[in-house]
Design a protein around this motif. Structure first.
Motif, PDB file in Angstrom:
ATOM      1  N   HIS A  93       0.833  -1.203   0.000  1.00  0.00           N
ATOM      2  CA  HIS A  93       0.000   0.000   0.000  1.00  0.00           C
ATOM      3  C   HIS A  93       0.873   1.261   0.000  1.00  0.00           C
ATOM      4  CE1 HIS A  93      -3.719  -2.182   0.350  1.00  0.00           C
ATOM      5  NE2 HIS A  93      -3.371  -2.742   1.503  1.00  0.00           N
ATOM      6  N   ASP A  94       2.000   1.202   0.726  1.00  0.00           N
ATOM      7  CA  ASP A  94       2.911   2.345   0.726  1.00  0.00           C
ATOM      8  C   ASP A  94       3.495   2.570  -0.669  1.00  0.00           C
ATOM      9  OD1 ASP A  94       2.433   2.625   3.409  1.00  0.00           O
ATOM     10  OD2 ASP A  94       4.235   1.539   4.039  1.00  0.00           O
ATOM     11  N   VAL A  95       3.841   1.464  -1.352  1.00  0.00           N
ATOM     12  CA  VAL A  95       4.362   1.579  -2.722  1.00  0.00           C
ATOM     13  C   VAL A  95       3.315   2.237  -3.620  1.00  0.00           C
ATOM     14  CG1 VAL A  95       5.077   0.288  -4.755  1.00  0.00           C
ATOM     15  CG2 VAL A  95       5.939  -0.365  -2.509  1.00  0.00           C
ATOM     16  N   THR A  96       2.060   1.778  -3.511  1.00  0.00           N
ATOM     17  CA  THR A  96       0.994   2.341  -4.337  1.00  0.00           C
ATOM     18  C   THR A  96       0.769   3.820  -4.032  1.00  0.00           C
ATOM     19  OG1 THR A  96      -0.075   0.172  -4.397  1.00  0.00           O
ATOM     20  CG2 THR A  96      -1.412   2.068  -5.014  1.00  0.00           C
ATOM     21  N   ALA A  97       0.738   4.153  -2.728  1.00  0.00           N
ATOM     22  CA  ALA A  97       0.519   5.551  -2.352  1.00  0.00           C
ATOM     23  C   ALA A  97       1.668   6.441  -2.829  1.00  0.00           C
ATOM     24  CB  ALA A  97       0.363   5.662  -0.838  1.00  0.00           C
ATOM     25  N   THR A  98       2.887   5.932  -2.717  1.00  0.00           N
ATOM     26  CA  THR A  98       4.042   6.705  -3.178  1.00  0.00           C
ATOM     27  C   THR A  98       3.989   6.916  -4.682  1.00  0.00           C
ATOM     28  OG1 THR A  98       5.386   5.822  -1.364  1.00  0.00           O
ATOM     29  CG2 THR A  98       6.556   6.804  -3.232  1.00  0.00           C
ATOM     30  N   ALA A  99       3.632   5.859  -5.414  1.00  0.00           N
ATOM     31  CA  ALA A  99       3.549   5.970  -6.877  1.00  0.00           C
ATOM     32  C   ALA A  99       2.495   6.994  -7.288  1.00  0.00           C
ATOM     33  CB  ALA A  99       3.231   4.609  -7.485  1.00  0.00           C
ATOM     34  N   ARG A 100       1.398   7.075  -6.547  1.00  0.00           N
ATOM     35  CA  ARG A 100       0.350   8.041  -6.874  1.00  0.00           C
ATOM     36  C   ARG A 100       0.790   9.471  -6.603  1.00  0.00           C
ATOM     37  NH1 ARG A 100      -4.704   4.693  -4.137  1.00  0.00           N
ATOM     38  NH2 ARG A 100      -5.027   3.231  -5.874  1.00  0.00           N
ATOM     39  N   ARG A 101       1.699   9.654  -5.626  1.00  0.00           N
ATOM     40  CA  ARG A 101       2.152  11.010  -5.293  1.00  0.00           C
ATOM     41  C   ARG A 101       3.246  11.504  -6.235  1.00  0.00           C
ATOM     42  NH1 ARG A 101       2.508   8.904  -0.039  1.00  0.00           N
ATOM     43  NH2 ARG A 101       4.793   9.042  -0.176  1.00  0.00           N
ATOM     44  N   LEU A 102       3.845  10.581  -6.984  1.00  0.00           N
ATOM     45  CA  LEU A 102       4.989  10.963  -7.806  1.00  0.00           C
ATOM     46  C   LEU A 102       4.563  11.754  -9.020  1.00  0.00           C
ATOM     47  CD1 LEU A 102       7.116   7.694  -7.776  1.00  0.00           C
ATOM     48  CD2 LEU A 102       7.548   9.798  -6.519  1.00  0.00           C
ATOM     49  N   SER A 103       5.437  12.649  -9.421  1.00  0.00           N
ATOM     50  CA  SER A 103       5.317  13.360 -10.685  1.00  0.00           C
ATOM     51  C   SER A 103       6.714  13.806 -11.066  1.00  0.00           C
ATOM     52  CB  SER A 103       4.375  14.565 -10.566  1.00  0.00           C
ATOM     53  OG  SER A 103       4.954  15.564  -9.731  1.00  0.00           O
ATOM     54  N   ALA A 104       6.845  14.409 -12.218  1.00  0.00           N
ATOM     55  CA  ALA A 104       8.167  14.862 -12.659  1.00  0.00           C
ATOM     56  C   ALA A 104       8.745  15.913 -11.727  1.00  0.00           C
ATOM     57  CB  ALA A 104       8.077  15.411 -14.077  1.00  0.00           C
ATOM     58  N   GLU A 105       7.897  16.604 -10.976  1.00  0.00           N
ATOM     59  CA  GLU A 105       8.355  17.655 -10.076  1.00  0.00           C
ATOM     60  C   GLU A 105       8.499  17.181  -8.646  1.00  0.00           C
ATOM     61  OE1 GLU A 105       9.333  20.396 -11.354  1.00  0.00           O
ATOM     62  OE2 GLU A 105       8.617  19.860 -13.352  1.00  0.00           O
ATOM     63  N   SER A 106       8.088  15.942  -8.332  1.00  0.00           N
ATOM     64  CA  SER A 106       8.154  15.449  -6.948  1.00  0.00           C
ATOM     65  C   SER A 106       8.634  14.006  -6.938  1.00  0.00           C
ATOM     66  CB  SER A 106       6.782  15.556  -6.268  1.00  0.00           C
ATOM     67  OG  SER A 106       5.821  14.767  -6.955  1.00  0.00           O
ATOM     68  N   LEU A 107       9.866  13.816  -7.400  1.00  0.00           N
ATOM     69  CA  LEU A 107      10.446  12.475  -7.421  1.00  0.00           C
ATOM     70  C   LEU A 107      11.247  12.171  -6.166  1.00  0.00           C
ATOM     71  CD1 LEU A 107      11.671  12.230 -11.122  1.00  0.00           C
ATOM     72  CD2 LEU A 107       9.806  10.953 -10.067  1.00  0.00           C
ATOM     73  N   ASP A 108      11.131  13.043  -5.144  1.00  0.00           N
ATOM     74  CA  ASP A 108      11.912  12.832  -3.938  1.00  0.00           C
ATOM     75  C   ASP A 108      11.202  11.954  -2.923  1.00  0.00           C
ATOM     76  OD1 ASP A 108       9.954  14.707  -3.583  1.00  0.00           O
ATOM     77  OD2 ASP A 108      11.110  15.957  -2.199  1.00  0.00           O
ATOM     78  N   ALA A 109       9.965  11.517  -3.182  1.00  0.00           N
ATOM     79  CA  ALA A 109       9.239  10.659  -2.249  1.00  0.00           C
ATOM     80  C   ALA A 109       9.861   9.263  -2.252  1.00  0.00           C
ATOM     81  CB  ALA A 109       7.764  10.580  -2.626  1.00  0.00           C
ATOM     82  N   ARG A 110      10.007   8.680  -1.049  1.00  0.00           N
ATOM     83  CA  ARG A 110      10.553   7.342  -0.915  1.00  0.00           C
ATOM     84  C   ARG A 110       9.709   6.540   0.078  1.00  0.00           C
ATOM     85  NH1 ARG A 110      12.580   9.301  -4.555  1.00  0.00           N
ATOM     86  NH2 ARG A 110      14.776   9.397  -5.178  1.00  0.00           N
ATOM     87  N   ILE A 111       9.743   5.218  -0.056  1.00  0.00           N
ATOM     88  CA  ILE A 111       8.957   4.356   0.839  1.00  0.00           C
ATOM     89  C   ILE A 111       9.697   4.145   2.150  1.00  0.00           C
ATOM     90  CG2 ILE A 111       7.869   2.103   1.068  1.00  0.00           C
ATOM     91  CD1 ILE A 111       7.782   2.017  -2.003  1.00  0.00           C
TER      92      ILE A 111
END
Length: 364
Positions: A93-111
């Motif tokens: 679920h964390d992987v899915t939530a992180t993938a949904r938050r990602l964009s070209a301008e916010s690639l700094d999110a990590r699990i």
């Protein structure tokens, strides 16, 4: 739900087996004399019907206790399954939530999953590593685009300025127009060289593989030397060569561009009356092309930056596009090798291109 259903099915099977086994055991009770008094569950039973009475009583007891055990097992299985599945799937679920938050301008999110290194944790770590590579690629792309835009703006600004100044002068004569034409030609050539370098760099970095034709690095040097010989003579540079055979498998045009870029840099970023040396050969099973030259002093900490697009070391001048060493590194990587550099004592730079060696074909 699946785990609970499987547990319920197994529990029903166990109760049924118990019901059957109890009935068979009770039916195997030895026959008693007809006048023997027998009491089963407080009820007097004829001796001849003892087996049937025991079977019925045992099966009823199995069903009663089995029903209670069945309910308890199913409830326990549902609770345990729910807790365990939620715990196991939380990283997913964390992987899915992180993938949904990602964009070209916010690639700094990590699990950043912590805990046992199980399969799910490995998946999360692999996902984080992929994000690291993507962020590095996007950052490099943004820097490259920004630098390219800046570099292209200069010749375009020169073109427009020259045209505007000349058109604003009502007394411009043929000599003035000829001077403007020469300036426009030089600016256009620089823009053309820059675009060609950008395209070559982009194609090389994006290439999954290159040709595997037999190429001798020693044969790429003479043509590159001829291209810069006149400029080297004008600057009174002494040229030393030591060309031993160094066979590789690769693209002859790209490897020729490597030699050309290294020699152009060695001439353009040199000092008047300086020197440059070119050497090819095989070292430790690798083909090596080495170009060293005199020039301005280069700080050791600045050497790595020289391989970045449009980076020039302090004191390094010239009319290049700033892509020479970037193309050299990209071509070396595309051929499974590497490009390294180090400062020369007293000023200058030495660049080595190390590629997998290709043994010469044996005559049959």
């Amino acid at each position: 739900m699946l785990a609970t259903g499987l547990v319920a099915l197994v529990a029903v099977l166990l109760v049924w087996l118990g019901w059957v086994l109890v009935g068979e055991v009770a039916a195997g009770v030895p026959q008693l004399p007809p006048d023997t008094p027998v009491i089963v569950d407080g009820v007097r039973v004829p001796a001849g019907q003892l087996a049937d009475a025991l079977t019925k009583s045992a099966r009823v007891e199995v069903l009663r206790l089995g029903s209670v055990a069945f309910a308890m097992v199913v409830v326990a299985a549902a609770i345990v399954s729910w807790v365990l599945v939620r715990r196991v799937l939380r990283p997913l679920h964390d992987v899915t939530a992180t993938a949904r938050r990602l964009s070209a301008e916010s690639l700094d999110a990590r699990i950043g999953v912590t805990g046992p290194r199980d399969e799910v944790a490995e998946l999360a770590a692999t996902f984080d590593a992929m994000l690291d590579r993507l962020q590095a690629a996007f950052d490099a792309q943004r820097r490259f685009v920004a630098n390219a835009s800046h570099e292209l703006r200069t010749p375009l600004a020169v073109l427009r300025t020259e045209v505007d100044v000349t058109l604003a002068d009502p007394d411009a004569d043929a000599a003035e127009l000829r001077r403007m034409g020469e300036v426009l030609r030089d600016a256009t050539r620089r823009a053309e060289d820059l675009v060609a370098g950008l395209l070559l760099l982009a194609r090389t970095e994006a290439a999954d593989s290159v040709s595997a034709d037999p190429v001798d690095l020693a044969e790429t040097v003479p043509g590159a030397l001829d291209a810069v010989r006149a400029e080297a003579r004008d600057r009174n540079l002494s040229v030393r060569t030591d060309l031993a055979s160094a066979g590789v498998a690769g693209d002859a045009a790209l490897l020729g561009r490597v030699a050309g870029n290294l020699l152009e840099n060695a001439v353009r970023h040199n000092v008047e009356g300086g020197w440059l040396s070119v050497r090819t050969g095989v070292e430790n099973g690798h083909a090596v092309l080495s170009v060293a030259s005199s020039g301005p002093v280069v700080a050791p900490g600045m050497v790595a930056e020289l391989f970045e697009p449009f980076r020039r070391g302090a004191g390094r001048t010239g009319s290049g596009t700033g892509l020479g060493l970037s193309i050299v590194r990209a071509v070396a990587h595309a051929h499974g090798g590497r490009a390294v550099a180090e400062p020369v004592e007293g000023g200058g730079l030495a660049v080595r291109v190390v590629l997998p060696s290709r043994a010469p074909a044996q005559d049959s």
